[in-house]
Design an enzyme around this catalytic site. Structure first.
Site, short mmCIF file in Angstrom:
data_model
loop_
_atom_site.label_atom_id
_atom_site.label_comp_id
_atom_site.label_asym_id
_atom_site.label_seq_id
_atom_site.Cartn_x
_atom_site.Cartn_y
_atom_site.Cartn_z
N PRO A 218 0.84 -1.21 0.00
CA PRO A 218 0.00 0.00 0.00
C PRO A 218 0.87 1.25 0.00
O PRO A 218 1.79 1.38 0.80
CB PRO A 218 -0.78 -0.13 1.31
CG PRO A 218 -0.76 -1.58 1.64
CD PRO A 218 0.56 -2.08 1.14
N GLU A 219 0.58 2.16 -0.93
CA GLU A 219 1.30 3.42 -0.98
C GLU A 219 0.40 4.53 -0.45
O GLU A 219 -0.73 4.27 -0.02
CB GLU A 219 1.78 3.69 -2.41
CG GLU A 219 2.80 2.65 -2.87
CD GLU A 219 3.59 3.08 -4.10
OE1 GLU A 219 3.66 4.29 -4.36
OE2 GLU A 219 4.16 2.22 -4.78
#
Length: 270
Positions: free
Chosen positions: A2-3
């Site tokens: 996840p960014e």
């Protein structure tokens, strides 16, 4: 992994179900995450959630006495479900609410975290050297240009340094550099101020667009499987090794920079 956009979408998704609610109980089923979950997290029990905020990739469940600081790590996700719903495999932390819902942190690889930030206390070490948020006025081309002078590290590694700016992860660094026409291998100190102006603008545009697209997942957030996934997005170079460039048809190349796969077009990016 996840960014920043995925984490921001997570914040947007859980906030309506959590803010204003009393935390009745916190169940810690697995303390051995990236860092051991401290006993202090139980100080949030009986407290009202004042807000849900984000700093870099950290989510904060804020109360009057302190904040639960959550990180999704490489495989973590959060969802809001009915409190009576049976616990799933890898549900390591359950935050029960007076509404009858619970906020669940699920993390198969256990690289995520759940820590405690005391209200009014010294910020945790993890937070002390973070650069500005990329979607704020604090982050501008002058900052990038000034910090980059005499730096020989590749421009891609430079913009992914959390001390320079937070949240520009691998996907969005690749895409922003492509839109800016900058070779990710170029030394940060060799990029002109004018090109940093273009790069700063594109970092903001790429991240804002990703967050906007991710918002389409929010309608499912309260379901048992309602955590947002990786939303559909138009990627010009990331993950497209040997595919033709959208602009010039030159095959996209792949090189490891800073231990991360890097994708670029040798014709469009100089």
């Amino acid at each position: 992994m996840p960014e920043l956009p995925e984490v921001e979408v997570t914040r947007m998704g859980i906030a309506p179900f959590v803010e204003g609610q009393i935390i009745t109980r916190i169940l810690v089923h697995q303390r051995q995450m990236r860092w051991p979950i401290p006993e202090q997290v139980h100080l949030a029990e009986g407290q009202t959630v004042l807000s849900v905020t984000r700093r870099a990739k950290y989510l904060f469940i804020n109360t009057a006495v302190g904040a639960l600081m959550l990180h999704l790590g490489m495989s973590g996700k959060m969802r809001v479900v009915d409190k009576a719903l049976e616990r799933k495999k890898h549900d390591h932390v359950e935050i029960e609410l007076a509404s009858g819902k619970k906020l669940v942190l699920n993390d198969a690889r256990r690289f995520g975290s759940c820590l405690w930030q005391q209200a009014g206390g010294e910020p945790l070490t993890l937070l002390q050297k973070l650069g500005p948020e990329p979607l704020t006025d604090e982050f501008d081309s002058q900052r990038l240009f000034t910090l980059s002078r005499n730096r020989q590290m590749p421009i891609k590694a430079f913009i992914m340094d959390n001390a320079v700016v937070v949240g520009v992860g691998n996907i969005y660094a690749n895409e922003s550099l492509f839109k800016s026409g900058i070779d990710p291998r170029r030394a940060a100190g060799k990029v002109s101020k004018k090109r940093y102006e273009r790069l700063t603008q594109n970092i903001k545009l790429v991240l804002a667009s990703a967050i906007e697209q991710g918002g389409t997942t929010l309608r499912d957030f309260a379901q048992a499987d309602g955590s947002p996934g990786y939303f559909a997005q138009q990627l010009h170079v990331y993950g497209r090794t040997h595919e033709p460039c959208d602009v010039c048809q030159t095959p996209i190349r792949n090189k490891v920079i800073g231990q991360r796969n890097t994708f670029f077009c040798i014709k469009c990016q100089k």
